[in-house]
Design a protein around this motif. Sequence first.
Motif, PDB file in Angstrom:
ATOM      1  N   ALA A  67       0.860  -1.196   0.000  1.00 21.72           N
ATOM      2  CA  ALA A  67       0.000   0.000   0.000  1.00 21.72           C
ATOM      3  C   ALA A  67       0.887   1.233   0.000  1.00 21.72           C
ATOM      4  N   SER A  98       0.353   5.664  -0.016  1.00 21.24           N
ATOM      5  CA  SER A  98      -0.659   6.725  -0.010  1.00 21.24           C
ATOM      6  C   SER A  98      -0.134   7.980  -0.688  1.00 21.24           C
ATOM      7  N   LYS A 140      -2.711  -0.681   4.743  1.00 17.87           N
ATOM      8  CA  LYS A 140      -3.172   0.682   4.437  1.00 17.87           C
ATOM      9  C   LYS A 140      -2.865   1.642   5.599  1.00 17.87           C
ATOM     10  N   ILE A 149      -9.564   7.260   5.102  1.00 17.07           N
ATOM     11  CA  ILE A 149      -9.209   6.584   3.844  1.00 17.07           C
ATOM     12  C   ILE A 149     -10.446   6.637   2.937  1.00 17.07           C
ATOM     13  N   HIS A 185     -10.496   6.389  -0.520  1.00 16.81           N
ATOM     14  CA  HIS A 185     -10.456   5.521  -1.700  1.00 16.81           C
ATOM     15  C   HIS A 185      -9.264   4.576  -1.619  1.00 16.81           C
ATOM     16  N   THR A 186      -9.429   3.390  -2.192  1.00 19.27           N
ATOM     17  CA  THR A 186      -8.309   2.460  -2.390  1.00 19.27           C
ATOM     18  C   THR A 186      -8.343   2.053  -3.851  1.00 19.27           C
ATOM     19  N   LEU A 214      -5.312   5.427  -0.993  1.00 22.82           N
ATOM     20  CA  LEU A 214      -4.295   4.386  -0.947  1.00 22.82           C
ATOM     21  C   LEU A 214      -4.205   3.705  -2.296  1.00 22.82           C
ATOM     22  N   GLU A 259      -2.707   0.384  -4.275  1.00 28.96           N
ATOM     23  CA  GLU A 259      -2.192  -0.972  -4.030  1.00 28.96           C
ATOM     24  C   GLU A 259      -1.496  -1.448  -5.312  1.00 28.96           C
TER      25      GLU A 259
END
Length: 349
Positions: free
Chosen positions: A34, A36, A143, A318, A320-321, A343, A345
């Motif tokens: 992860a 950011s 995260k 957080i 959005h991922t 974050l 990935e």
Amino acid sequence: MKALRKIQNAPGAELVTIPIPRVASDDVLIKVEAASICGTDLHIMEWDSWSSNRVKAPITLGHEMAGTVVATGTNIDPTLIGEFVSCESHITCGSCSQCESQTPHMCPNTEIIGVDRDGCFAEYISVPEKVLWHTNRSKLNPKIAALQEAFGGAVRASLAHNPRGKTVAVLGCGPIGLFSIAILKAAGASKVIATDTNEYRLSLASEMGADSVFNPASDANCGNTLEWLHKASKHNIDIVVEMSGAPVSIKTAFKAVRQGGYVNLFGIPPRPVEIDIADDLIFKNITILALNGREIFDTWHKTRELLESGLVDLNPLISHTLPLDRAMEAFDLLKNGKACKILIEPNNS
Ligand SMILES: [Zn+2]
Ligand SMILES: [Zn+2]
């Protein structure tokens, strides 16, 4: 591997395929789980005057991360392979007088990951072993672990003067200001009041524990904001934590703080700011703390304590991922004020 790189000394970045980095003798290779996005990355993406003077393309962006060590350089203990880690983004020289006096956060030769050397918006990153921060995967997921670096900046700026029992104003509720609100409440501040010009951020400020919030959007001369700050604090702001960097907000900080109070400056203004030194500083006997980065690694210990204990929960921040393929979309969301912490990935497409 895939990496988000600035290819030219110009605005923008591109998702490209490049070889997995070679691991230098004092480095380790991390498989990034992860990463950011930070305001600094936005500046580099937009190619503002600071970044165009400092950053040299081609370079992979990103400096906030967590992942697993998958290879080690020849000078590094191979038993580190498999360790779950985050990283201090500031790589200090180790030989200047600041580094030798145990204050490496003031090293004038600091090299920053994702600014001066390849960053973590990639499937793999190679970093010096000395910047690793070993993290307990059962206590912090990737995260949250990736947020430790940014959160640490807020920890240092918020706790530079003990807030226990104090009334604190946080000016600017971007991610760092929002972190600050939660940290101040966890550290026992009796009242935390906050300002920002974005309503979405103000709602998050309340969620993180702010007792009262205000939007100074249409207040160019800071009169209304000052009136609100005085009213909300009963004219008794002990500490102002300035997180926005907006010149008008910095001026407001000095006017709002009580006689003998503290102003912690962390937000970076885009240009010089004119301050009334006589009336707003000297005759008020205030203390100004100007802070940048984390104390290496003292701040990281405090950060661990706040996050692992559950005193601070960063999950609401957080927004959005996303996989690395959608990183450019993430930058658009941030630019439009529609996201908080995003974050990426890189190994999850
Ligand atoms: Zn950052
Ligand atoms: Zn140094």
